[in-house]
Design an enzyme around this catalytic site. Structure first.
Site, PDB file in Angstrom:
ATOM      1  N   HIS A  42      -1.305   8.061 -13.385  1.00 48.45           N
ATOM      2  CA  HIS A  42      -1.182   9.300 -12.606  1.00 48.45           C
ATOM      3  C   HIS A  42       0.292   9.605 -12.366  1.00 48.45           C
ATOM      4  O   HIS A  42       1.168   8.877 -12.824  1.00 48.45           O
ATOM      5  CB  HIS A  42      -1.967   9.226 -11.287  1.00 48.45           C
ATOM      6  CG  HIS A  42      -1.557   8.139 -10.361  1.00 48.45           C
ATOM      7  ND1 HIS A  42      -2.089   6.873 -10.407  1.00 48.45           N
ATOM      8  CD2 HIS A  42      -0.657   8.112  -9.345  1.00 48.45           C
ATOM      9  CE1 HIS A  42      -1.557   6.119  -9.467  1.00 48.45           C
ATOM     10  NE2 HIS A  42      -0.676   6.845  -8.807  1.00 48.45           N
ATOM     11  N   HIS A  44       2.391   9.767  -9.691  1.00 48.75           N
ATOM     12  CA  HIS A  44       3.269   9.269  -8.635  1.00 48.75           C
ATOM     13  C   HIS A  44       4.474   8.550  -9.233  1.00 48.75           C
ATOM     14  O   HIS A  44       4.402   7.989 -10.325  1.00 48.75           O
ATOM     15  CB  HIS A  44       2.504   8.326  -7.710  1.00 48.75           C
ATOM     16  CG  HIS A  44       1.573   9.047  -6.778  1.00 48.75           C
ATOM     17  ND1 HIS A  44       0.605   8.401  -6.047  1.00 48.75           N
ATOM     18  CD2 HIS A  44       1.476  10.362  -6.456  1.00 48.75           C
ATOM     19  CE1 HIS A  44      -0.061   9.289  -5.312  1.00 48.75           C
ATOM     20  NE2 HIS A  44       0.448  10.474  -5.548  1.00 48.75           N
ATOM     21  N   ASP A  46       5.940   5.770  -8.614  1.00 50.15           N
ATOM     22  CA  ASP A  46       5.841   4.350  -8.947  1.00 50.15           C
ATOM     23  C   ASP A  46       5.026   4.128 -10.216  1.00 50.15           C
ATOM     24  O   ASP A  46       4.800   2.986 -10.623  1.00 50.15           O
ATOM     25  CB  ASP A  46       5.262   3.546  -7.778  1.00 50.15           C
ATOM     26  CG  ASP A  46       3.909   4.054  -7.315  1.00 50.15           C
ATOM     27  OD1 ASP A  46       3.586   5.229  -7.578  1.00 50.15           O
ATOM     28  OD2 ASP A  46       3.175   3.280  -6.670  1.00 50.15           O
ATOM     29  N   HIS A  47       4.626   5.221 -10.868  1.00 52.82           N
ATOM     30  CA  HIS A  47       3.915   5.129 -12.147  1.00 52.82           C
ATOM     31  C   HIS A  47       4.643   5.866 -13.279  1.00 52.82           C
ATOM     32  O   HIS A  47       4.427   5.542 -14.444  1.00 52.82           O
ATOM     33  CB  HIS A  47       2.500   5.690 -12.005  1.00 52.82           C
ATOM     34  CG  HIS A  47       1.613   4.867 -11.127  1.00 52.82           C
ATOM     35  ND1 HIS A  47       0.642   4.030 -11.609  1.00 52.82           N
ATOM     36  CD2 HIS A  47       1.568   4.731  -9.780  1.00 52.82           C
ATOM     37  CE1 HIS A  47       0.024   3.410 -10.610  1.00 52.82           C
ATOM     38  NE2 HIS A  47       0.577   3.828  -9.487  1.00 52.82           N
ATOM     39  N   GLU A 151      -5.795  -2.617  -8.505  1.00 54.23           N
ATOM     40  CA  GLU A 151      -4.782  -2.613  -7.458  1.00 54.23           C
ATOM     41  C   GLU A 151      -5.245  -3.435  -6.264  1.00 54.23           C
ATOM     42  O   GLU A 151      -6.436  -3.723  -6.102  1.00 54.23           O
ATOM     43  CB  GLU A 151      -4.516  -1.170  -7.015  1.00 54.23           C
ATOM     44  CG  GLU A 151      -5.723  -0.463  -6.431  1.00 54.23           C
ATOM     45  CD  GLU A 151      -5.394   0.283  -5.141  1.00 54.23           C
ATOM     46  OE1 GLU A 151      -4.638  -0.264  -4.324  1.00 54.23           O
ATOM     47  OE2 GLU A 151      -5.917   1.379  -4.959  1.00 54.23           O
ATOM     48  N   HIS A 364      -0.171  -4.152  -8.090  1.00 52.22           N
ATOM     49  CA  HIS A 364       0.073  -3.067  -7.129  1.00 52.22           C
ATOM     50  C   HIS A 364      -0.201  -3.531  -5.692  1.00 52.22           C
ATOM     51  O   HIS A 364      -0.943  -2.892  -4.950  1.00 52.22           O
ATOM     52  CB  HIS A 364      -0.804  -1.857  -7.476  1.00 52.22           C
ATOM     53  CG  HIS A 364      -0.219  -0.545  -7.009  1.00 52.22           C
ATOM     54  ND1 HIS A 364      -0.017  -0.248  -5.683  1.00 52.22           N
ATOM     55  CD2 HIS A 364       0.180   0.540  -7.707  1.00 52.22           C
ATOM     56  CE1 HIS A 364       0.495   0.961  -5.581  1.00 52.22           C
ATOM     57  NE2 HIS A 364       0.633   1.467  -6.801  1.00 52.22           N
TER      58      HIS A 364
END
Length: 506
Positions: A42, A44, A46-47, A151, A364
């Site tokens: 996705h 965000h 951090d991705h 996660e 995560h």
């Protein structure tokens, strides 16, 4: 490689993944050889935050997969983050707007299963909890998995129902603005911004309030355009309401100028970045001023990384927060929201139990929380569980199953052979005295046909020629014997030759 994000508590190259370890582990000289593909879950940071750096500076030129909504939102989010790099004065690791555009040209968009994390978020099935207000619940097939990678952000947390959390949030905001205070809601611009805007918009409508509601970033306005375009990715309730009213038209929400910071009177402000990063950003700038008043409220909408100001506030309201060059006196109210799209411990355990994989890997999350969840998975579900550190390898034994189909004629022939076998056992036809080398198990014989980009199938021997579009040829042969024999033996030789003649199909 799954995802290519940044650690928001750091800046410069230290915030990026340790890409060099990929080459060291694979023995390759370049990333395109070392990695088959990159899959983005996705949008965000951090991705996806390190993706332009990976393609334009590290030289990865292989395929990059993400959904259509993620590809639409990613350039805006990455450009917003690039501006943060400039403000924080990164000494290394900065990429340009042109780098972002070149990177996104390499992306291959896919239509995959939607989850509730953010618009366009997906779960990935690789072969070798609560529904959001604007997104439907995740759809998960029951699969036979060798490995589940999940996660573990809230490995120890159990949250109340969404309705209870929404009510608590609205009560906190109502109390603050009714007393003339200002509400600061630090968050990232996509996902939670739309979620909370919808919630407050509905509440403002019911209360008939004229209290101003602001966003400091045009990014949410831009992302709302894509939310309207990609309405098909949202929940059925949103699709139904769209016929009457576009739920992403927030008439009460206006753009916030820096000069508004010291304006008197109540208001609500959504400001980036989330977590109130120590490195700067608009939420940091406003917090330093609004934290001085007891009437004001800071509402933290989700997970905050260690070392961030948000994390310090969530760990227990401090009277003072020390920074590198100054300190912030904290007199305002602090309210922690449980609006993170990450599932809680119950949701994680339910997912693992539902899918029943042979092995589980936790990612995560923070190390102590992952250790706690690992113990639960192994003791309660009896599954081997791991939470490997960077550069730590975990070997998982996998099962290789290959699905094949069978032609109707092959199945019919198998049924016929089974019937004949049963008759022989009951001594109704000849040949019943022939012993079966396989005991009671009857082996079916056929030809396995495997063609590129087609499903494998089993067929009868005489079907192969027809399937391949070839003609069947017959070879006739005769044994030739050269010998000097008496005339009396000629008749016998001719009879022998006659018996040797035959027809052999190929």
């Amino acid at each position: 490689m799954f995802d290519c994000g940044v650690h928001l508590s750091y800046k410069g190259r230290r915030s990026y993944p340790e890409f060099d370890r990929v080459l060291a582990a694979s023995g390759a000289t370049d990333f395109t050889t070392a990695i088959s593909c990159v899959v983005i879950a996705h949008s965000h940071l951090d991705h996806i935050g390190a993706l332009p750096y990976f393609t334009e500076f590290c030289g990865y030129h292989g395929p990059i997969y993400m959904t259509y909504p993620t590809k639409a939102l990613a350039p805006m989010i990455l450009e917003d983050f690039r501006k943060v790099m400039v403000v924080q004065q990164w000494e290394e690791g900065q990429y340009s707007y042109e780098d972002i555009l070149r990177c996104m040209k390499k992306v291959i968009p896919l239509d995959l299963k939607q989850t509730v994390q953010v618009l366009g978020a997906v779960m990935i099935y690789a072969k070798v909890g609560d529904a959001a207000r604007h997104l439907g619940a995740a759809q998960i097939d029951r699969l036979k998995l060798d490995l589940l990678i999940t996660e573990s952000t809230y490995a120890e947390t159990t949250r109340d129902s969404r309705r209870a959390r929404e009510s608590e949030f609205l009560q906190a905001v109502h109390k603050c603005v009714s007393g003339g205070g200002k509400v600061l809601i630090p968050l990232f611009s996509v996902g939670r911004a739309q979620e909370l805007c919808m919630l407050l918009y509905d509440y403002w409508e019911r209360m008939n309030w004229k209290i101003p509601m602001y966003v400091n970033f045009c990014l949410t306005v831009q992302s709302n355009v894509y939310y309207k375009m990609l309405i098909g990715w949202t929940s059925q309730k949103i699709k139904d309401s769209y016929r009457v009213h576009n739920p992403f038209d927030f008439k009460h929400v206006c753009h916030f100028e820096r000069s508004f910071t010291d304006n008197p009177g109540p208001c609500v402000l959504f400001a980036t970045p989330g977590m109130i990063s120590t490195g700067g950003g608009f939420s940091h700038e406003v917090f330093k001023k609004w934290a001085l008043s007891e009437k004001n409220l800071v509402t933290l909408a989700g997970y905050c990384a260690p070392r961030s100001i948000g994390h310090k506030l969530m760990s227990g309201k401090p009277e003072k927060i020390d920074l590198e060059d100054t300190h912030i006196d904290v007199r305002c109210q602090v309210h922690q929201l449980a609006f993170s799209p990450h599932t809680d411990s119950i949701g994680i355990m339910d997912l693992i139990e539902f899918l029943s994989p042979k092995h589980v890997i936790l990612v995560h999350g923070e190390k102590p929380l992952m250790a706690f969840l690992k113990e639960r998975v192994e003791s309660e579900l009896g599954m081997p569980c791991y939470y490997p550190a960077n550069n730590e390898a975990v070997s998982i034994l996998t099962t290789q199953n290959h699905k094949i189909s069978a032609t109707e004629r092959f199945i019919t022939s198998c049924a016929g052979e089974q019937t004949e076998d049963n008759l022989r056992k009951r001594k109704l036809i000849c040949g019943s005295n022939i012993s079966d080398a396989n005991g009671d198990r009857k082996l079916a014989e056929g030809i396995l046909l495997m063609e590129k980009n087609k499903a494998s199938k089993i067929l009868c021997e005489d079907e192969l020629v027809q399937v391949l579009g070839m003609e069947q040829h017959i070879v006739q042969y005769e044994p030739m014997v050269s010998s000097r024999i008496a005339a009396a033996g000629e008749l016998e030789l001719q009879q022998l030759a006659g018996r040797g003649q035959g027809m052999q199909p190929i």
